[in-house]
Design a protein around this motif. Sequence first.
Motif, PDB file in Angstrom:
ATOM      1  N   SER A 139       0.837  -1.198   0.000  1.00 54.24           N
ATOM      2  CA  SER A 139       0.000   0.000   0.000  1.00 54.24           C
ATOM      3  C   SER A 139       0.871   1.246   0.000  1.00 54.24           C
ATOM      4  CB  SER A 139      -0.909   0.039   1.228  1.00 54.24           C
ATOM      5  OG  SER A 139      -1.691  -1.119   1.287  1.00 54.24           O
ATOM      6  N   ILE A 140       1.919   1.224   0.788  1.00 54.04           N
ATOM      7  CA  ILE A 140       2.833   2.377   0.805  1.00 54.04           C
ATOM      8  C   ILE A 140       3.443   2.572  -0.581  1.00 54.04           C
ATOM      9  CG2 ILE A 140       4.993   3.244   1.736  1.00 54.04           C
ATOM     10  CD1 ILE A 140       4.273   1.851   4.375  1.00 54.04           C
ATOM     11  N   VAL A 141       3.817   1.436  -1.213  1.00 57.69           N
ATOM     12  CA  VAL A 141       4.383   1.527  -2.563  1.00 57.69           C
ATOM     13  C   VAL A 141       3.383   2.174  -3.508  1.00 57.69           C
ATOM     14  CG1 VAL A 141       5.127   0.172  -4.562  1.00 57.69           C
ATOM     15  CG2 VAL A 141       5.950  -0.427  -2.276  1.00 57.69           C
ATOM     16  N   ILE A 142       2.140   1.703  -3.482  1.00 55.00           N
ATOM     17  CA  ILE A 142       1.138   2.198  -4.431  1.00 55.00           C
ATOM     18  C   ILE A 142       0.815   3.662  -4.157  1.00 55.00           C
ATOM     19  CG2 ILE A 142      -1.266   1.963  -5.169  1.00 55.00           C
ATOM     20  CD1 ILE A 142      -0.967  -1.058  -4.683  1.00 55.00           C
ATOM     21  N   VAL A 143       0.555   3.981  -2.888  1.00 58.34           N
ATOM     22  CA  VAL A 143       0.163   5.356  -2.546  1.00 58.34           C
ATOM     23  C   VAL A 143       1.294   6.316  -2.872  1.00 58.34           C
ATOM     24  CG1 VAL A 143      -0.381   6.921  -0.639  1.00 58.34           C
ATOM     25  CG2 VAL A 143      -1.501   4.691  -0.790  1.00 58.34           C
ATOM     26  N   TYR A 144       2.511   5.966  -2.460  1.00 63.28           N
ATOM     27  CA  TYR A 144       3.636   6.869  -2.719  1.00 63.28           C
ATOM     28  C   TYR A 144       3.950   6.916  -4.209  1.00 63.28           C
ATOM     29  CZ  TYR A 144       8.046   9.274  -2.429  1.00 63.28           C
ATOM     30  OH  TYR A 144       9.043  10.188  -2.604  1.00 63.28           O
ATOM     31  N   GLY A 145       3.810   5.745  -4.874  1.00 64.15           N
ATOM     32  CA  GLY A 145       4.074   5.699  -6.309  1.00 64.15           C
ATOM     33  C   GLY A 145       3.196   6.662  -7.080  1.00 64.15           C
ATOM     34  N   PHE A 146       1.897   6.671  -6.782  1.00 59.81           N
ATOM     35  CA  PHE A 146       0.994   7.584  -7.487  1.00 59.81           C
ATOM     36  C   PHE A 146       1.191   9.021  -7.026  1.00 59.81           C
ATOM     37  CE2 PHE A 146      -1.563   3.769  -8.599  1.00 59.81           C
ATOM     38  CZ  PHE A 146      -1.571   3.982  -9.961  1.00 59.81           C
ATOM     39  N   TYR A 147       1.512   9.193  -5.741  1.00 58.65           N
ATOM     40  CA  TYR A 147       1.721  10.544  -5.213  1.00 58.65           C
ATOM     41  C   TYR A 147       2.945  11.175  -5.880  1.00 58.65           C
ATOM     42  CZ  TYR A 147       3.648  13.998  -1.981  1.00 58.65           C
ATOM     43  OH  TYR A 147       4.217  15.112  -1.438  1.00 58.65           O
ATOM     44  N   LYS A 148       3.989  10.386  -6.040  1.00 56.79           N
ATOM     45  CA  LYS A 148       5.246  10.934  -6.560  1.00 56.79           C
ATOM     46  C   LYS A 148       5.213  11.051  -8.078  1.00 56.79           C
ATOM     47  CE  LYS A 148      10.005  11.334  -6.463  1.00 56.79           C
ATOM     48  NZ  LYS A 148      10.811  10.304  -7.121  1.00 56.79           N
ATOM     49  N   ASN A 149       4.679  10.012  -8.751  1.00 53.37           N
ATOM     50  CA  ASN A 149       4.790   9.961 -10.207  1.00 53.37           C
ATOM     51  C   ASN A 149       3.479  10.235 -10.919  1.00 53.37           C
ATOM     52  OD1 ASN A 149       7.618   8.777 -10.107  1.00 53.37           O
ATOM     53  ND2 ASN A 149       6.467   7.224  -9.002  1.00 53.37           N
TER      54      ASN A 149
END
Lengths: 263, 190
Positions: A139-149
């Motif tokens: 979840s951290i990967v997905i949330v941060y992934g969309f937030y950053k990229n």
Amino acid sequence: MIGLNAAGPMEQFEIVPLVPLSLGTIDISLTNSALWMIIAVAVSAAFFLAAIRRRALVPGPLQSTAEVAYEFVADMVRGAIGQEGMKFFPYVFTLFIFILTANLLGLFPTIPGAPHGLHTFTTTSHIIVTFALAILSISIVIVYGFYKNGLGFLKLFAPSGVPIWLLPLIVLIEFVSFLSRPLSLSIRLFANMLAGHVILKVFATFIVMLFGAGATFGWLSIFPFLGIVAVTLLELLVAFLQAYVFAILTCIYLNDAVHAGHH
Amino acid sequence: MSLVAILVSAAAPAAAPVVEGAGEAGPGLPQMDASTYPSQLFWLAVTFGFLYWIMTSFVLPRLGGVIEERRDRIADDFDQAAEFKRKAEEAEAAYEAALADAKARARAIAAETRESLNEELAELQREADARVAASLAAAEARIAAMKEDAAAKVREAAAEVTRAVVEALIDETPTPEAVDSALNGVAKAA
């Protein structure tokens, strides 16, 4: 006669409610599993709080150990993600310490004659716990992934340099592999813990059975006993290794979120 | 009870629950009992969250801080060591310079002394030479005077003798002019 009423190898995983609690209709009883989570957190928190009590420039043994753990995880994060990955360092560190402590605590033998439900329990031998931790990481990967990229995070599924006609297949494979990450992450840890403890229990049962068989075969119980010693040593390694694997894989997946564009 | 029987009976409970668990939920694998999930998830969230809070609020900042501090301190110490080294090198250079300076000065003094001594020596030599020359000149003058004197006396004696001889021979007193010219003629012939 303690021990001679050998329990089945699966009984050690049984969840026993100790203090019934409920939140609305949801049962959140304090169970033996919860108790061992609390013990794990208490032990690790107490260790680290004691280690930082005196922030000595020349550290004592406790502080040295804590610093080794700190540097170990920090190097892991920096190695897998780079300097910008250090924002995830507290999470990875907590994850590593929590899993490691839980794994190691589970290897302590139960005090003979402990009341029902108070046997040594390995919280990480339950799939729901490891799955929850895996889902948290993903979840951290997905949330941060969309937030950053933004939507650029979806490039994760389309590696650069793939011929256009192959792309649908590759995207499908990448997508399935992405979905399988939490599963492999959680099952790896859970299965290792489960298998190790089952083997220990089976060996223990052999000892009891052979010992109970009397003079003829009793002496043979030395073999499963040596087996237990060996497996316990192996399990110490596995306990550390699985905590490490969980943490490093979390780092590698987080790297996808931080550097979605290039791979 | 044979060994095989014992081992089989020991292994039986190990296998049985798995087989049961594979069928329906119930006394099978405790991990598959979904009724325990909410409690496990709840306590996992509580305990993991608490540990995360402890780590982020207390442990990691202080641990990271002390490691950072140590790194800085070591770097500082290295800087200081380099500074000391630089100072030592400076001191050595200054010492070398002073040594070279002193050597040069010693050389200069030696040269100066030698020169002044040489001068003094030359002066003394000159003085001695002058004194020697003076006394040599005086002696020569004296010798010349004595020579002249002696020559005069010889001439006078010769004149005397000549006069006496002439008086004895011809009993005539020759004039001094005649004696002189006669003596001169003899002196020229000699």
